[in-house]
Design an enzyme around this catalytic site. Sequence first.
Site, PDB file in Angstrom:
ATOM      1  N   ARG A  51      45.006  11.949  20.408  1.00 44.23           N
ATOM      2  CA  ARG A  51      44.792  13.056  19.479  1.00 44.23           C
ATOM      3  C   ARG A  51      45.871  13.216  18.426  1.00 44.23           C
ATOM      4  NH1 ARG A  51      42.197  13.726  23.634  1.00 44.23           N
ATOM      5  NH2 ARG A  51      44.093  12.900  24.518  1.00 44.23           N
ATOM      6  N   LYS A  80      63.992  -4.321  20.387  1.00 46.27           N
ATOM      7  CA  LYS A  80      65.152  -5.217  20.232  1.00 46.27           C
ATOM      8  C   LYS A  80      66.452  -4.434  20.340  1.00 46.27           C
ATOM      9  CE  LYS A  80      62.483  -7.533  16.656  1.00 46.27           C
ATOM     10  NZ  LYS A  80      62.428  -7.579  15.183  1.00 46.27           N
ATOM     11  N   ARG A 101      56.760  10.555  17.889  1.00 47.84           N
ATOM     12  CA  ARG A 101      56.695  10.924  19.314  1.00 47.84           C
ATOM     13  C   ARG A 101      57.624  10.004  20.081  1.00 47.84           C
ATOM     14  NH1 ARG A 101      51.306  11.875  22.832  1.00 47.84           N
ATOM     15  NH2 ARG A 101      51.478  13.828  21.662  1.00 47.84           N
TER      16      ARG A 101
HETATM   17  N1   CP Z   1      47.418  16.798  23.120  1.00 52.57           N
HETATM   18  C1   CP Z   1      48.048  15.618  22.901  1.00 52.57           C
HETATM   19  O1   CP Z   1      49.252  15.561  22.549  1.00 52.57           O
HETATM   20  O2   CP Z   1      47.241  14.535  23.074  1.00 52.57           O
HETATM   21  P1   CP Z   1      47.686  13.026  22.879  1.00 52.57           P
HETATM   22  O3   CP Z   1      48.732  12.715  23.913  1.00 52.57           O
HETATM   23  O4   CP Z   1      46.439  12.206  23.030  1.00 52.57           O
HETATM   24  O5   CP Z   1      48.274  12.914  21.491  1.00 52.57           O
END
Ligand code: CP
Length: 308
Positions: A51, A80, A101
């Site tokens: 998402r 690396k 992320r």
């Molecule tokens: N809700 C959410 O962060 O989903 P994903 O891990 O698929 O990005």
Amino acid sequence: MKHLIDIRDLTQAEIVSLLDLADDIVAHPEEYREKCHYKKLATLFFEPSTRTRLSFEAAMYELGGQVLGFSEAASSSASKGESVSDTIRVVGCYADIIAMRHPKEGAPMVGAMHSTVPIINAGDGGHNHPTQTLTDLMTIRREKGRLDNFTIGFCGDLKFGRTVHSLIAALSRCENVNFVLISPEELKLPSYIKKDVLQEQGLPYVQTTDLTAVMPELDVLYMTRVQRERFFNEEDYLRLKDSYILTPEKLQNAKPDLSILHPLPRVNEIDTAIDADPRACYFRQALNGKYVRMALILKLLEEAQHEH
Ligand code: CP
């Protein structure tokens, strides 16, 4: 440079303005189709996502912009040994804004300290997930028509659940929100959040292990997954993973206007028989994520432009 690392980086007025903009994009998508022409978003995902990454990418495409990036650390030079700060410095040469992320708590903040372009935290370990919170707030406001005067139950993994941590921080600034924290003993909300956010502000909350007992009080139920990837041993995960499974029977005593949210992905914690219930908001919630990320990209790029 303005970044979004923690939901508290935004004032309440800025959050409301983002939600208003997201609602306007829903109503008039054609007016936003060229807003990010020639702009590029980099999505740097060192941890899996469906998402968040895809809604960021869809958001940028719908604004007329372009997207580059990677979806796993293994396909980047992190494999690396390149540091987050070097990666961010380099990607800032190629993109106008970065969504990142990372499994390590604080990594996006380190990135922001070395970045020449806005950084958005797209989830850092068990810490924060501010764009999920914007998604959740948009969903609550669209479903309930308000962001105040309700009782919300958080159910499942409140210990490692970064979406829970960020949403509690955001709702702590709203008027008359009651918090019901439903989890097994081992997955209770971390005491630093209880102390710094709930107790510090004298906010009403209760802790329980019994979802059925509190169901009749809830206006919003925020279900979460027990996250295998956050456990140090498989045995604990297997013991706790099915602690709560929401079924139609468990909703018998729920309010007729309950809103059921889940950041997704779901494993077993919501029976698929509930998907057809109008109170199930989680797929609408996933759609809202795209619109609120469009709003966020627009605002951060606009502010970055003013700074130059
Ligand atoms: N809700 C959410 O962060 O989903 P994903 O891990 O698929 O990005």
